[in-house]
Enzyme design. Structure first.
Site, PDB file in Angstrom:
ATOM      1  N   HIS A  17       0.836  -1.207   0.000  1.00 58.98           N
ATOM      2  CA  HIS A  17       0.000   0.000   0.000  1.00 58.98           C
ATOM      3  C   HIS A  17       0.867   1.252   0.000  1.00 58.98           C
ATOM      4  O   HIS A  17       0.584   2.217  -0.722  1.00 58.98           O
ATOM      5  CB  HIS A  17      -0.898   0.039   1.247  1.00 58.98           C
ATOM      6  CG  HIS A  17      -1.907  -1.056   1.338  1.00 58.98           C
ATOM      7  ND1 HIS A  17      -2.024  -1.864   2.436  1.00 58.98           N
ATOM      8  CD2 HIS A  17      -2.867  -1.471   0.468  1.00 58.98           C
ATOM      9  CE1 HIS A  17      -3.023  -2.725   2.248  1.00 58.98           C
ATOM     10  NE2 HIS A  17      -3.544  -2.517   1.058  1.00 58.98           N
ATOM     11  N   LYS A  41     -16.633  -7.426   6.900  1.00 61.60           N
ATOM     12  CA  LYS A  41     -15.344  -8.033   6.526  1.00 61.60           C
ATOM     13  C   LYS A  41     -14.580  -8.523   7.763  1.00 61.60           C
ATOM     14  O   LYS A  41     -13.495  -9.068   7.638  1.00 61.60           O
ATOM     15  CB  LYS A  41     -14.492  -7.005   5.754  1.00 61.60           C
ATOM     16  CG  LYS A  41     -14.493  -7.231   4.235  1.00 61.60           C
ATOM     17  CD  LYS A  41     -13.380  -6.463   3.544  1.00 61.60           C
ATOM     18  CE  LYS A  41     -12.638  -7.295   2.520  1.00 61.60           C
ATOM     19  NZ  LYS A  41     -11.461  -6.569   1.989  1.00 61.60           N
ATOM     20  N   ARG A  94      -1.812  -5.973  -8.361  1.00 60.95           N
ATOM     21  CA  ARG A  94      -0.828  -7.044  -8.232  1.00 60.95           C
ATOM     22  C   ARG A  94      -1.108  -8.076  -9.318  1.00 60.95           C
ATOM     23  O   ARG A  94      -2.104  -7.962 -10.026  1.00 60.95           O
ATOM     24  CB  ARG A  94      -0.948  -7.715  -6.855  1.00 60.95           C
ATOM     25  CG  ARG A  94      -0.400  -6.867  -5.742  1.00 60.95           C
ATOM     26  CD  ARG A  94      -0.924  -7.322  -4.403  1.00 60.95           C
ATOM     27  NE  ARG A  94      -2.368  -7.174  -4.363  1.00 60.95           N
ATOM     28  CZ  ARG A  94      -3.098  -7.277  -3.238  1.00 60.95           C
ATOM     29  NH1 ARG A  94      -2.506  -7.547  -2.108  1.00 60.95           N
ATOM     30  NH2 ARG A  94      -4.401  -7.115  -3.280  1.00 60.95           N
ATOM     31  N   SER A 132      -2.505  -7.779   3.048  1.00 63.46           N
ATOM     32  CA  SER A 132      -2.784  -7.658   4.483  1.00 63.46           C
ATOM     33  C   SER A 132      -3.142  -9.011   5.084  1.00 63.46           C
ATOM     34  O   SER A 132      -2.651  -9.376   6.159  1.00 63.46           O
ATOM     35  CB  SER A 132      -3.935  -6.678   4.720  1.00 63.46           C
ATOM     36  OG  SER A 132      -3.598  -5.398   4.257  1.00 63.46           O
TER      37      SER A 132
HETATM   38  N1  LIG Z   1       1.285  -5.325  -2.382  1.00 68.57           N
HETATM   39  C1  LIG Z   1       0.518  -4.492  -3.082  1.00 68.57           C
HETATM   40  N2  LIG Z   1       0.989  -3.876  -4.192  1.00 68.57           N
HETATM   41  C2  LIG Z   1       0.184  -3.065  -4.912  1.00 68.57           C
HETATM   42  N3  LIG Z   1      -1.100  -2.789  -4.619  1.00 68.57           N
HETATM   43  C3  LIG Z   1      -1.611  -3.357  -3.521  1.00 68.57           C
HETATM   44  C4  LIG Z   1      -0.834  -4.227  -2.693  1.00 68.57           C
HETATM   45  N4  LIG Z   1      -1.632  -4.643  -1.667  1.00 68.57           N
HETATM   46  C5  LIG Z   1      -2.824  -4.068  -1.859  1.00 68.57           C
HETATM   47  N5  LIG Z   1      -2.830  -3.304  -2.963  1.00 68.57           N
HETATM   48  C6  LIG Z   1      -3.946  -2.529  -3.509  1.00 68.57           C
HETATM   49  O1  LIG Z   1      -4.430  -1.626  -2.529  1.00 68.57           O
HETATM   50  C7  LIG Z   1      -5.848  -1.491  -2.636  1.00 68.57           C
HETATM   51  C8  LIG Z   1      -6.497  -1.796  -1.313  1.00 68.57           C
HETATM   52  O2  LIG Z   1      -6.306  -3.143  -1.034  1.00 68.57           O
HETATM   53  P1  LIG Z   1      -6.780  -3.898   0.270  1.00 68.57           P
HETATM   54  O3  LIG Z   1      -7.056  -2.960   1.371  1.00 68.57           O
HETATM   55  O4  LIG Z   1      -7.794  -4.917  -0.083  1.00 68.57           O
HETATM   56  O5  LIG Z   1      -5.415  -4.640   0.644  1.00 68.57           O
HETATM   57  P2  LIG Z   1      -5.039  -6.152   0.583  1.00 68.57           P
HETATM   58  O6  LIG Z   1      -3.591  -6.250   0.931  1.00 68.57           O
HETATM   59  O7  LIG Z   1      -5.512  -6.757  -0.692  1.00 68.57           O
HETATM   60  O8  LIG Z   1      -5.890  -6.703   1.825  1.00 68.57           O
HETATM   61  P3  LIG Z   1      -6.658  -8.100   1.952  1.00 68.57           P
HETATM   62  O9  LIG Z   1      -5.596  -9.137   1.996  1.00 68.57           O
HETATM   63  O10 LIG Z   1      -7.385  -7.914   3.267  1.00 68.57           O
HETATM   64  O11 LIG Z   1      -7.576  -8.170   0.783  1.00 68.57           O
HETATM   65  C9  LIG Z   1      -6.248  -2.415  -3.776  1.00 68.57           C
HETATM   66  O12 LIG Z   1      -6.282  -1.672  -4.973  1.00 68.57           O
HETATM   67  C10 LIG Z   1      -5.138  -3.419  -3.822  1.00 68.57           C
HETATM   68  O13 LIG Z   1      -5.008  -4.004  -5.111  1.00 68.57           O
HETATM   69 MG   LIG Z   2      -7.613  -7.066  -1.074  1.00 68.71          MG
END
Ligand SMILES: Nc1ncnc2c1ncn2[C@@H]1O[C@H](COP(=O)(O)OP(=O)(O)OP(=O)(O)O)[C@@H](O)[C@H]1O
Ligand SMILES: [Mg+2]
Length: 163
Positions: A17, A41, A94, A132
Site C-alpha cells: 500500500h 469483513k 498485483r 494484508s
Molecule cells: N502489495 C501491493 N501492491 C500493490 N497494490 C496493492 C498491494 N496490496 C494491496 N494493494 C492494492 O491496494 C488497494 C487496497 O487493497 P486492500 O485494502 O484490499 O489490501 P489487501 O492487501 O488486498 O488486503 P486483503 O488481503 O485484506 O484483501 C487495492 O487496490 C489493492 O489491489
Molecule cells: Mg484485497
C-alpha cells in the site's frame, strides 16, 4: 489540483500500500487514503487503529503530510468520491489475481458515475505478493513480516495477535 481517493481495507497498511501511495504522489497533488468502514469483513483492527497506523506510516515514509489525508467511508465509493469533490479513484494492481475483481469494480463504478475515473498503478515487484491477509496469517503463525509492513505497524500487528 488533482486529488485521488485511494480506498481499501488497510487492515493493516502494508509496504505494498505504501508503495502505491508513494507512486500516487508522483502523479497526483493530493491523495485521500480512505479506509472502508465495513464490519461484515470482520477486520482485525478498528477503523481508528487503521487510520492511526496509516498516519504514522505516512510520517515514517517521509511523505508530505499536507498532501496525504487519511479518512474513512462507508456506503458507495463513488458517492464518497463526489463528497470529496474528487474524480479519481487510485488502485494498486498485483499479479493476475487482482485483475478480474478490479476490472469489475472499475466498470461498476463507471456505470454508477461516469465522471469518476479509476487509475491503476502496478505493484512494485518487491511487494508483488504482499497482502494484508497474508501478513496477518503469517504473524499469527509466528512468522516475521517486519520487512513487509511499515515500521510502526509490525509491533502493533504482533501485539494484536498476541505474538
Ligand atoms: N502489495 C501491493 N501492491 C500493490 N497494490 C496493492 C498491494 N496490496 C494491496 N494493494 C492494492 O491496494 C488497494 C487496497 O487493497 P486492500 O485494502 O484490499 O489490501 P489487501 O492487501 O488486498 O488486503 P486483503 O488481503 O485484506 O484483501 C487495492 O487496490 C489493492 O489491489
Ligand atoms: Mg484485497
Amino acid at each position: 489540483m488533482t486529488t485521488a481517493i485511494y480506498p481499501g481495507s488497510f487492515d493493516p497498511i502494508t509496504n505494498g500500500h505504501a508503495s502505491i501511495l508513494r507512486s500516487g504522489l508522483v502523479a497526483f497533488d493530493k491523495i485521500i487514503v480512505a479506509v472502508l468502514n465495513n464490519d461484515s469483513k470482520h477486520p482485525l483492527f478498528s477503523v481508528e487503529e487503521r487510520i492511526d497506523m496509516i498516519q504514522e506510516s505516512v510520517v515514517d515514509m517521509g511523505a508530505d503530510p499536507a498532501r496525504v489525508e487519511v479518512d474513512s467511508f462507508h456506503g458507495l465509493l463513488v458517492d464518497y468520491v463526489k463528497s470529496k469533490n474528487a474524480r479519481v479513484i487510485l488502485r494498486g494492481l498485483r499479479a493476475v489475481a487482482d485483475f478480474e475483481y478490479e476490472l469489475q469494480m472499475a466498470n461498476m463504478n463507471r456505470h454508477l458515475n461516469d465522471e469518476v475515473e479509476t487509475v491503476f498503478i502496478m505493484a512494485n515487484d518487491a511487494y508483488f505478493y504482499v497482502a494484508s491477509n497474508l501478513c496477518k496469517e503469517v504473524t499469527r503463525l509466528g512468522g516475521d513480516v517486519s520487512k513487509l509492513v511499515p515500521r510502526p505497524v509490525a509491533p502493533k500487528l504482533r501485539a494484536k495477535l498476541g505474538m
